[in-house]
Design a protein around this motif. Structure first.
Motif: not given
Length: 357
Positions: A51-60
């Motif tokens: 699974s993967a998500v991201g925001n304006r700062y980093f990807d997790a």
């Protein structure tokens, strides 16, 4: 060799990079790494993305064996089981170099394995790990240090802490990065790594899937996050969670540029849970003690270790604040150790056992 259970204790690698193109560095940077390249790195380690998500700062990324975080100039990867985490170094450096980045800092940490005899090379011993890392690193990372905390005379061998750091001359004397991207002593950022064993049995059972459960890993993970109290550890975080079949749980939390992560191996006899988060001593000085208290109340471990990486100021009593926060919850501090690392600041390491033992 005796049949082993699943190894919950993670190996954790943190790599910081510098680049000559300030626009590239300040924008997406390493986040532009193609997924095929990420997949190639993980193949060397022997795990995959679930699974993967991201925001304006980093990807997790939630991995089949723990987590990966990618910032513009920093990569953190932690994996459990019998993964060969250190085999990620060479391909990561290769892909970063192709993008115009070069390594400025390396930090490797782990606890003491429950099943050390099951670990493949290079994780067969801390000496082997250090030897392997040093052979992967460019020679300019000349400030190197390996440390075993506490000393081998300690009785708390089950929760010893292994640390290796390396940095180049430029970073050793400090150069500006964002607060979450910096390991330099000038930074006020901290990282907290918690390892717990002998989890409360009632809690551990909540991380097993029900027989015949046809939920997706994501849906089952969301249910576990709510039912176990993990959601309450950092209620402001966006959580990406995943439940494994028949048991086990992972989550990554995103709160602005800060991450948190939880991993659970609930099986009886070798139950384990980890919690990790980052923050700023300048802005949320006491928050991490409150967070630690919430973590203990969720998992109620029999044994626990807390490693805090930060830049200590004179007279700071971080370890006392941790003890004062955890002892009222039934945990007794068994050991405290502190060590300083070039460009990585100070690491405080404490071990606790439950008074019920």
């Amino acid at each position: 060799m005796a049949v082993s259970g699943f190894e919950g204790f993670e190996k954790r690698l943190e790599l910081h990079f510098s680049g000559d193109d300030p626009i590239r560095v300040s924008n997406l940077g390493l986040r532009l790494l193609e997924f095929e390249s990420v997949d190639d790195v993980l193949h060397a380690v022997q795990c995959t993305v679930v699974s993967a998500v991201g925001n304006r700062y980093f990807d997790a990324y939630v991995l089949s064996e723990s987590s990966l975080f990618v910032y513009p100039t920093k990569i953190i990867i932690k994996t459990c089981g019998t993964t060969q985490l250190l085999k990620s170094i060479r391909p990561l450096l290769y892909y970063a170099n192709l993008m115009g980045f070069y390594l400025s800092d390396c930090k490797y940490t782990r606890g003491s394995f429950i099943f050390p005899q099951s670990q493949p090379f290079p994780h067969t011993s801390f000496e082997d790990e250090v030897f392997y890392i040093e052979n992967c690193l460019p020679s300019r990372l000349s400030h190197r240090k390996a440390s075993f905390m506490p000393s081998k005379k300690s009785s708390s061998q089950s929760h010893a802490w292994h640390v290796f750091t390396a940095s180049d001359d430029h970073h050793h004397h400090g150069h500006p990065l964002s607060s979450m991207d910096s390991l330099s002593p000038a930074s006020s950022s901290y990282t907290v790594e918690v390892c717990m064993t002998e989890l409360d049995r009632t809690t551990a059972q909540k991380f097993f899937r029900r027989p015949g459960d046809r939920k997706s890993g994501d849906a089952a993970g969301r249910e576990m996050t709510e039912n176990t109290g993990i959601r309450g550890i950092n209620p402001n975080a966006f959580i990406c969670d995943f439940a494994f079949d028949p048991c086990g749980y992972s989550m990554n939390g995103m709160h602005g540029e800060k991450y948190s992560t939880v991993h659970v191996t609930p099986e009886e006899g070798y139950s384990y849970a980890s919690f990790e988060c980052v923050g700023s001593l300048a802005h949320d000085r006491d928050d991490f003690v409150e967070v630690l208290k919430k973590v203990v109340q969720v998992f109620r471990p029999g044994n626990m270790s807390v490693a805090i990486s930060c830049a200590l100021t004179a007279g700071d009593d971080v370890w006392t604040r941790v003890i004062n926060g955890l002892e009222p919850l039934g945990l007794k501090c068994r050991s405290c150790a502190v060590d300083d690392f070039p460009a990585a600041g100070t690491i405080l390491f404490q071990t606790f056992t439950s008074r019920r033992k």
